[in-house]
Design a protein around this motif. Structure first.
Motif, PDB file in Angstrom:
ATOM      1  N   PRO A   1      -7.837  -2.373   7.017  1.00 54.87           N
ATOM      2  CA  PRO A   1      -7.919  -3.208   5.987  1.00 54.87           C
ATOM      3  C   PRO A   1      -6.646  -2.539   4.490  1.00 54.87           C
ATOM      4  O   PRO A   1      -6.398  -3.374   3.732  1.00 54.87           O
ATOM      5  N   GLY A   2      -6.609  -1.517   4.839  1.00 49.87           N
ATOM      6  CA  GLY A   2      -5.317  -0.868   4.171  1.00 49.87           C
ATOM      7  C   GLY A   2      -4.181  -1.818   4.490  1.00 49.87           C
ATOM      8  O   GLY A   2      -3.523  -1.816   3.315  1.00 49.87           O
ATOM      9  N   MET A   3      -3.912  -1.695   5.268  1.00 51.80           N
ATOM     10  CA  MET A   3      -2.305  -2.167   5.969  1.00 51.80           C
ATOM     11  C   MET A   3      -2.276  -3.843   4.556  1.00 51.80           C
ATOM     12  O   MET A   3      -1.735  -4.264   4.252  1.00 51.80           O
ATOM     13  N   ILE A   4      -3.483  -4.280   5.356  1.00 51.74           N
ATOM     14  CA  ILE A   4      -3.392  -5.871   4.393  1.00 51.74           C
ATOM     15  C   ILE A   4      -3.549  -6.010   2.972  1.00 51.74           C
ATOM     16  O   ILE A   4      -2.399  -6.608   2.420  1.00 51.74           O
ATOM     17  N   MET A   5      -4.296  -4.765   2.275  1.00 50.75           N
ATOM     18  CA  MET A   5      -4.336  -4.592   1.064  1.00 50.75           C
ATOM     19  C   MET A   5      -2.618  -4.572   0.600  1.00 50.75           C
ATOM     20  O   MET A   5      -1.985  -4.727  -0.621  1.00 50.75           O
ATOM     21  N   GLY A   6      -2.348  -3.597   1.336  1.00 54.68           N
ATOM     22  CA  GLY A   6      -1.120  -3.053   1.143  1.00 54.68           C
ATOM     23  C   GLY A   6      -0.024  -3.891   1.223  1.00 54.68           C
ATOM     24  O   GLY A   6       1.179  -4.462   0.489  1.00 54.68           O
ATOM     25  N   ALA A   7       0.133  -5.287   2.330  1.00 57.34           N
ATOM     26  CA  ALA A   7       0.918  -5.931   2.343  1.00 57.34           C
ATOM     27  C   ALA A   7       1.041  -7.309   1.286  1.00 57.34           C
ATOM     28  O   ALA A   7       1.303  -7.474   0.890  1.00 57.34           O
ATOM     29  N   VAL A   8      -0.443  -7.911   1.086  1.00 57.90           N
ATOM     30  CA  VAL A   8      -0.565  -7.970  -0.437  1.00 57.90           C
ATOM     31  C   VAL A   8       0.202  -7.700  -1.916  1.00 57.90           C
ATOM     32  O   VAL A   8       0.958  -8.470  -2.478  1.00 57.90           O
ATOM     33  N   SER A   9      -0.028  -6.378  -2.611  1.00 57.09           N
ATOM     34  CA  SER A   9       0.404  -5.812  -3.238  1.00 57.09           C
ATOM     35  C   SER A   9       2.236  -6.426  -3.050  1.00 57.09           C
ATOM     36  O   SER A   9       2.408  -6.507  -4.085  1.00 57.09           O
ATOM     37  N   LEU A  10       2.134  -5.985  -1.746  1.00 51.71           N
ATOM     38  CA  LEU A  10       3.968  -6.323  -1.405  1.00 51.71           C
ATOM     39  C   LEU A  10       3.987  -7.332  -1.647  1.00 51.71           C
ATOM     40  O   LEU A  10       5.074  -7.162  -2.242  1.00 51.71           O
ATOM     41  N   LEU A  11       4.182  -8.149  -1.033  1.00 53.68           N
ATOM     42  CA  LEU A  11       3.789 -10.285  -1.455  1.00 53.68           C
ATOM     43  C   LEU A  11       4.071 -10.658  -3.298  1.00 53.68           C
ATOM     44  O   LEU A  11       5.212 -11.506  -2.843  1.00 53.68           O
ATOM     45  N   ARG A  12       2.936  -9.800  -3.383  1.00 49.44           N
ATOM     46  CA  ARG A  12       3.006 -10.051  -5.521  1.00 49.44           C
ATOM     47  C   ARG A  12       4.195 -10.204  -5.826  1.00 49.44           C
ATOM     48  O   ARG A  12       5.238 -10.439  -6.746  1.00 49.44           O
ATOM     49  N   LYS A  13       4.982  -8.408  -5.177  1.00 42.87           N
ATOM     50  CA  LYS A  13       5.811  -7.866  -6.204  1.00 42.87           C
ATOM     51  C   LYS A  13       7.533  -9.076  -5.060  1.00 42.87           C
ATOM     52  O   LYS A  13       8.132  -9.258  -5.815  1.00 42.87           O
TER      53      LYS A  13
ATOM     54  N   LEU B   1      13.577  -5.007   7.014  1.00 45.36           N
ATOM     55  CA  LEU B   1      13.812  -3.049   6.170  1.00 45.36           C
ATOM     56  C   LEU B   1      13.056  -2.493   5.280  1.00 45.36           C
ATOM     57  O   LEU B   1      12.266  -1.541   4.405  1.00 45.36           O
ATOM     58  N   GLU B   2      12.438  -4.163   4.065  1.00 41.11           N
ATOM     59  CA  GLU B   2      11.778  -3.883   2.904  1.00 41.11           C
ATOM     60  C   GLU B   2      10.525  -3.518   3.358  1.00 41.11           C
ATOM     61  O   GLU B   2      10.040  -2.841   2.817  1.00 41.11           O
ATOM     62  N   ILE B   3      10.122  -3.944   4.097  1.00 37.28           N
ATOM     63  CA  ILE B   3       8.386  -4.049   5.106  1.00 37.28           C
ATOM     64  C   ILE B   3       8.052  -2.804   5.366  1.00 37.28           C
ATOM     65  O   ILE B   3       7.035  -2.151   5.010  1.00 37.28           O
ATOM     66  N   ARG B   4       9.590  -2.319   6.327  1.00 35.54           N
ATOM     67  CA  ARG B   4       9.118  -1.104   6.578  1.00 35.54           C
ATOM     68  C   ARG B   4       8.671   0.021   5.637  1.00 35.54           C
ATOM     69  O   ARG B   4       8.560   0.823   5.635  1.00 35.54           O
ATOM     70  N   ARG B   5       9.463  -0.072   4.511  1.00 40.49           N
ATOM     71  CA  ARG B   5       9.997   1.220   3.719  1.00 40.49           C
ATOM     72  C   ARG B   5       8.651   0.755   2.793  1.00 40.49           C
ATOM     73  O   ARG B   5       8.298   1.406   2.347  1.00 40.49           O
ATOM     74  N   ALA B   6       8.254  -0.693   2.309  1.00 43.22           N
ATOM     75  CA  ALA B   6       7.221  -0.375   1.527  1.00 43.22           C
ATOM     76  C   ALA B   6       6.162   0.219   2.260  1.00 43.22           C
ATOM     77  O   ALA B   6       4.747   0.449   1.443  1.00 43.22           O
ATOM     78  N   LEU B   7       5.768  -0.223   3.280  1.00 42.44           N
ATOM     79  CA  LEU B   7       4.133   0.009   4.142  1.00 42.44           C
ATOM     80  C   LEU B   7       4.464   1.555   5.163  1.00 42.44           C
ATOM     81  O   LEU B   7       3.756   2.066   5.782  1.00 42.44           O
TER      82      LEU B   7
END
Ligand code: FES
Ligand code: FES
Lengths: 159, 706
Positions: free
Chosen positions: A108-120, A127-133
């Motif tokens: 659940p936390g991963m999904i919320m983190g990913a949703v927020s990343l993809l919004r921005k 590399l951006e995914i690895r950094r953001a998460l």
């Protein structure tokens, strides 16, 4: 430091919630215990694992170190509020497609983190995914699949 | 779907040991039971529990409408067990997976199975589920054959009904066959399993059945359980390891807001309150006096292990090691070490307990519900049949949740306050107060003969146990001695136990000898191997990677290691980059070939192996429980850093399968070979031979610049 109960108003997953709680209590504890939204998980209580990630006004926050009082008058989205009208959010779909979980506790936390990343950043590089998460921990070691899931979700959402 | 624990009340909880029997009396259908007299029936070595009620628990039930329920003693801990078991039952019954429901880890509903550390859960449980399903299939087929008055070969099960082969279109539904009657069969005699060449469901990458609940946040873990009138408990922890509570004044704590009771029963002291945060706050108001015991020190760990060693089991030997070592052309000896490590699941330990009359029900986060049941029964002076353990979804365990301690504590608290109690650990408690993976000290002495091959291998294993330590190579003279030691910290089961440390010692040592002799590390191993599965796995990784050895000092290196565990063979290659000045290692690529026998769900097995590589890199590169003056220092993810997104290499997985062998596939074997593959790659990169886990950057730096 004595803190007392006070009225807090939070819009959680679309419904307005009126709460009488100690406003210094963590948003995580209030969501889980008072509102029975148990999809958001406790992993460390110190902002170090990401299991408790929710969105406050669309921004990912670590609800374990976010005082409930700070959410007063704001909008909170938890994993339970992501699917719309029975339809999974594209990030949830992508996690299923990539089978990006084992025990599922960090999910659940991963999904919320990913949703927020993809919004921005709708089109993040690996590399951006690895950094953001980077501060989201998964002890089962599903990281490679989660990266794939976020890429899949980005592709779905850009369609 | 994962069980909704809120709905499990359908089985009356005050009759924990009786429900199954009642259910059997009432229900029609086909039921396949656990073997009643396991000793008399070879092939089902499961032990009945201390109390015989569970003998009546079934592995499988087919309802008259054709729906199948599997009852298995093990829980889902993220290894995809639910899905794999459904696939195995569906295969044997020739029914769609969607007809199969799987009930996991409920001691009142599942047969008990004696844990076997050498057999992976998937094969221990899975082979019984297959046998039960095959038994049911044969029974239904025989009934149909009788009905049509034809021989067994002329009927087959297909899509939930039985069809008559010579006359297509003639079929009978399972419900019609059963006709409201009840048939009970016992597992025990050999039943024909579907041969691998005919598999249609086993071998398919079916998506996890509990996946939709997980991504919706609806999977129910122990912390998500809610019982009416439930209270929350927090333990008061000692100031250091081994401290003993002398006395406690609990009056101030009892007066804190929300406090229901402060329980002080012998070694157990805890606050029970209406809210978790209030319980935690109130513990700070307990005035406790502790007596501190001896303080374990990390600096003397390995001396302490050696000094306290006692042979744990008779030496295992073949040939005459001493004579062979004495006559060897060259000898190579070295010691290897591995630190204590923590399981560190993201979900800390937890349990919810409730007492009703003379019985206790515990919702547990564990891989061993029956061990928790027995632990609770013993601690509370109950019979096992008076305790029911219901396993929830488990947020990672890795062997760390085998021990029943937290279920026992929750049960004692629930009994003390007379209402349901949830007890959960904080991250700090999780990393401090549970048992760890044993630290390891391993001495290897090895002799090379005239032809340049290894003739003698002598291995002494201190503290971590002998698992995986017997070399898979055909060295003519071998000896293995395993010693029990006084370890400074509490230790217990961990995925693969001492296997990864033992494989590390062996595979680094072999790499060392190969390089001393100027031989290619893979060729050197192959000349000592005859196991065809292992050779095939090694050739597969070498080919996929494009194996060639770099020569120092390029800073880039490749390393190889292989291992055997519980019916699996694994070979791995790691590619690393080493920063000479800092000694930091960056793992760029890992290739794994794992032969685990029959593969039930390839995508799931890949997921497990990827995860094992990631976890293995954690204890290869940086994980170590540190302690000083009796205090664990690594109490948070900041001080106990597990692997993150930043560290994950590209991982390639090959699955050369041996379909005729039982399904041994989980991630554990892949954990064995990763530390040595990385250490050997570090040597290849910068010429630093490191014999300690985690690989200390300082040693790498020192050796690299020597
Ligand atoms: S629980 Fe909030 S970051 Fe770990
Ligand atoms: S799936 Fe288990 S912690 Fe990530």
């Amino acid at each position: 430091m004595a803190s007392q109960s006070e009225g807090i108003q939070i819009r959680v997953n679309g419904s307005l919630c009126q709460l009488e709680v100690d406003s210094s209590r963590s948003l995580l504890s209030v969501l889980r215990t008072e509102l029975r939204l148990t999809g958001t998980k406790y992993g460390c209580g110190a902002g170090e694992c990401g299991a408790c990630t929710v969105l406050v006004d669309g921004e990912a926050v670590r609800s374990c170190i976010f005082p409930a009082g700070h959410a007063h008058g704001r909008t909170v989205t938890t994993i339970e509020g992501l699917a719309q009208g029975g339809r999974l959010h594209p990030v949830q779909e992508a996690f299923l497609e990539a089978q990006a979980f084992q025990c599922g506790y960090c999910t659940p936390g991963m999904i919320m983190g990913a949703v927020s990343l993809l919004r921005k950043e709708p089109n993040p590089t690996e590399l951006e995914i690895r950094r953001a998460l980077a501060d989201h921990l998964c002890r089962c070691g599903v990281y490679p699949r989660i990266i794939r899931a976020v890429q899949l979700a980005a592709a779905k959402m850009s369609k | 779907m994962s069980e909704d624990v809120g709905q499990q009340r359908e089985v009356p909880i005050n009759r924990a040991g009786m429900t199954r029997r009642e259910f059997l009396r009432l229900t029609g259908g086909v039921i396949v039971l656990f073997a009643l007299a396991p000793a008399a029936e070879p092939g089902t070595e499961g032990q009945p529990g201390p109390d015989s009620a569970e003998d009546l628990n079934a592995w499988l039930r087919i309802q008259p409408d054709g729906r199948v329920t599997i009852f298995a003693p093990a829980p889902e801990v993220g290894q995809g067990l639910r899905t794999s078991l459904a696939q195995m039952a569906a295969e044997e019954l020739r029914a769609p997976v969607s007809c199969v429901e799987v009930v996991l880890g409920d001691t009142a509903r599942a047969p008990r199975l004696a844990p076997d550390p050498d057999q992976p859960t998937l094969s221990a449980v899975g082979m019984r589920v297959r046998a039960a399903a095959a038994e049911a299939r044969e029974l239904l087929a025989a009934m149909a054959a009788e009905k049509w008055d034809v021989s067994r070969e002329l009927v087959k099960l297909d899509g939930g009904q039985v069809v008559l082969l010579p006359r297509p279109g003639t079929a009978v539904s399972i419900g019609e066959l059963i006709g409201g009657r009840r048939f009970v069969r016992r597992l025990g005699r050999p039943t024909p399993l579907t041969p691998p060449s005919e598999h249609q469901i086993i071998g398919e990458s079916i998506a996890r059945l509990d996946g939709p609940a997980i991504v919706r946040g609806q999977a129910r873990y122990v912390g998500d359980v809610l019982l009416p009138n439930m209270a929350y408990a927090k333990l008061l922890r000692p100031p250091c390891l081994g401290a003993r509570l002398v006395r406690a004044d609990t009056r101030a704590a009892s007066a804190q807001p929300g406090v229901i009771a402060v329980v002080h029963e012998g070694d157990l002291i805890a606050v029970v309150a209406s809210r978790p945060n209030l319980a935690e706050k109130a513990t700070r108001h307990i005035q406790a006096t502790w007596e501190e015991g001896a303080h374990p020190e990390m600096s003397t760990l390995y001396q302490g292990l050696r000094a306290s060693a006692e042979l744990a089991e008779p030496a295992r030997q073949q040939g005459d090691v001493e004579a062979a070592l004495a006559g060897a052309r060259r000898g190579y000896s070295a010691s290897y070490r591995a630190a204590f490590i923590a399981h560190a699941p993201i979900e800390p330990h937890g349990a919810v307990a409730t007492t009703e009359g003379a019985t206790v029900v515990v919702y547990a986060s564990t891989e061993r519900p029956f061990a928790h049941r027995e632990g609770v029964a013993e601690a509370l002076g109950l019979r096992a049949s008076q305790v029911r353990v219901i396993t929830t979804a488990v947020g990672g365990a890795f062997g760390g949740k085998d021990g029943p301690e937290i279920s026992v504590q929750a049960a004692r608290l629930a009994r003390a306050v007379g209402r349901p109690v949830m007890l959960t650990q904080s991250r700090e408690e999780e990393l401090t107060w549970n048992y760890f993976r044993p630290a390891a000290l391993i001495d290897v002495r090895c002799g090379v003969g005239e032809t340049g091959g290894i003739i003698a291998w002598d291995c002494d294993v201190f503290n971590c146990g002998a698992r995986g330590a017997w070399p898979p190579y055909g060295f003519p003279h071998r000896r293995l001695r395993s010693y029990r030691c006084n370890a400074a910290l509490r230790q217990g089961p961990w995925r693969g136990a001492g296997g990864p440390a033992n494989a590390f010692a062996r595979e680094v040592h072999l790499d060392h000898i190969a390089s001393e002799l100027g031989e290619d590390p893979i060729d050197f191993r192959l000349r000592h191997l005859s196991d065809r599965r292992m050779i095939r796995a090694i050739q597969a990784v070498a080919e996929r990677y494009g194996w060639r050895v770099h020569r120092p000092p390029t800073g880039l290196g490749v390393g190889f290691a292989c291992a055997r565990d519980g019916g699996s063979c694994v070979a791995e290659i790691a590619e690393v980059e080493v920063e000479r000045l800092s000694g930091q290692v960056c793992v760029r690529r890992v290739v794994v070939a794992q032969d685990s026998g029959l593969v039930v769900n390839p995508d799931n097995l890949r997921n497990q192996i990827e995860g094992a590589v990631v976890m293995g890199l954690g204890f290869t590169l940086r994980e170590a429980v540190r302690y000083e003056q009796g205090r664990v220092l690594t109490r948070s993810f900041a001080s106990y850093p597990i692997l993150t997104f930043r560290d994950v290499p590209r991982i390639d997985i090959l699955l050369p399968a041996s379909r005729d062998l039982p399904p041994n596939g989980d991630g554990t074997p892949a954990l064995y070979a990763i530390p040595a593959a990385v250490a050997n790659a570090v040597f290849d990169a910068v010429g630093a031979r490191v014999r300690e886990l985690p690989l200390p950057p300082a040693s790498i730096r020192a050796a690299a610049n020597r």
